[in-house]
Write a protein that holds these residues in place. Structure first.
Motif, mmCIF file in Angstrom:
data_model
loop_
_atom_site.group_PDB
_atom_site.id
_atom_site.type_symbol
_atom_site.label_atom_id
_atom_site.label_comp_id
_atom_site.label_asym_id
_atom_site.label_seq_id
_atom_site.Cartn_x
_atom_site.Cartn_y
_atom_site.Cartn_z
ATOM 1 N N ASN A 170 15.180 -20.442 22.146
ATOM 2 C CA ASN A 170 14.902 -21.521 21.198
ATOM 3 C C ASN A 170 13.934 -21.106 20.089
ATOM 4 O OD1 ASN A 170 16.531 -23.358 22.656
ATOM 5 N ND2 ASN A 170 14.868 -23.604 24.126
ATOM 6 N N ASP B 290 15.695 -25.336 13.036
ATOM 7 C CA ASP B 290 16.131 -25.802 14.357
ATOM 8 C C ASP B 290 15.438 -25.081 15.508
ATOM 9 O OD1 ASP B 290 17.431 -23.386 13.923
ATOM 10 O OD2 ASP B 290 19.255 -24.017 14.982
ATOM 11 N N SER B 291 14.430 -24.281 15.203
ATOM 12 C CA SER B 291 13.666 -23.573 16.230
ATOM 13 C C SER B 291 12.721 -24.552 16.921
ATOM 14 C CB SER B 291 12.876 -22.441 15.568
ATOM 15 O OG SER B 291 12.309 -21.617 16.521
ATOM 16 N N THR B 292 12.824 -24.659 18.254
ATOM 17 C CA THR B 292 12.002 -25.624 18.996
ATOM 18 C C THR B 292 10.935 -24.954 19.852
ATOM 19 O OG1 THR B 292 13.629 -25.659 20.776
ATOM 20 C CG2 THR B 292 13.837 -27.350 19.057
#
Length: 118
Positions: A32, A48-50
Motif C-alpha cells: 500500500n 492512492d497510497s495508504t
C-alpha cells in the motif's frame, strides 16, 4: 516475494530488486506504499497510497553493515524486532543492537537497549 504483514496496515510487505545510483539493492515495502515520479521529478507517494512503510536493504551502511537481509526483515515483521550486527568505523569491533519498525523511517536502531547475551 512476500515477506510478511506490514506492522501498520496489515498489507503484505514485498521484496523488490531496484537500482539506485548504479547500485543494485532490495526495497522492502508495503503493497500500500506506492511511489512515483511527479512533474518536478520528485519521487513521491501516490494519491492512492495508504501506507508509508518502506525499508532499503542498505539502510545500515553508515554502521558498516552492507545489507539488511530478507531473513532479517521477515524476523522483524514476525517478532516486531530483530537483532543486527553492526561494526565500528574502522571495521574493527562489532556490536549487536535491536531494530524495530518505525513509522517515519521504516526501521530504527534502539541505541539505549543492550542485547542480552544468550
Amino acid at each position: 516475494m512476500i515477506l510478511g504483514k506490514c506492522p501498520y496496515c496489515e498489507g503484505s510487505v514485498l521484496s523488490k530488486k531496484i537500482n539506485v545510483k548504479g547500485k543494485n539493492i532490495k526495497l522492502y515495502s508495503c503493497e500500500n506504499a506506492k511511489k512515483e515520479y511527479d512533474e518536478s521529478e520528485q519521487y513521491v507517494f501516490t494519491a492512492d497510497s495508504t501506507c508509508r512503510f518502506r525499508v532499503y536493504s542498505n539502510a545500515f551502511l553508515r554502521w558498516n553493515k552492507r545489507s539488511f537481509s530478507e531473513y532479517e526483515m521477515k524476523k522483524l515483521l514476525q517478532d516486531e524486532q530483530t537483532i543486527v550486527r553492526l561494526h565500528g568505523r574502522s571495521g574493527s569491533g562489532e556490536y549487536f543492537k535491536y531494530v524495530i519498525p518505525d513509522l517515519e523511517y521504516g526501521i530504527s536502531i534502539l541505541w539505549d537497549e543492550e542485547v542480552e547475551k544468550a
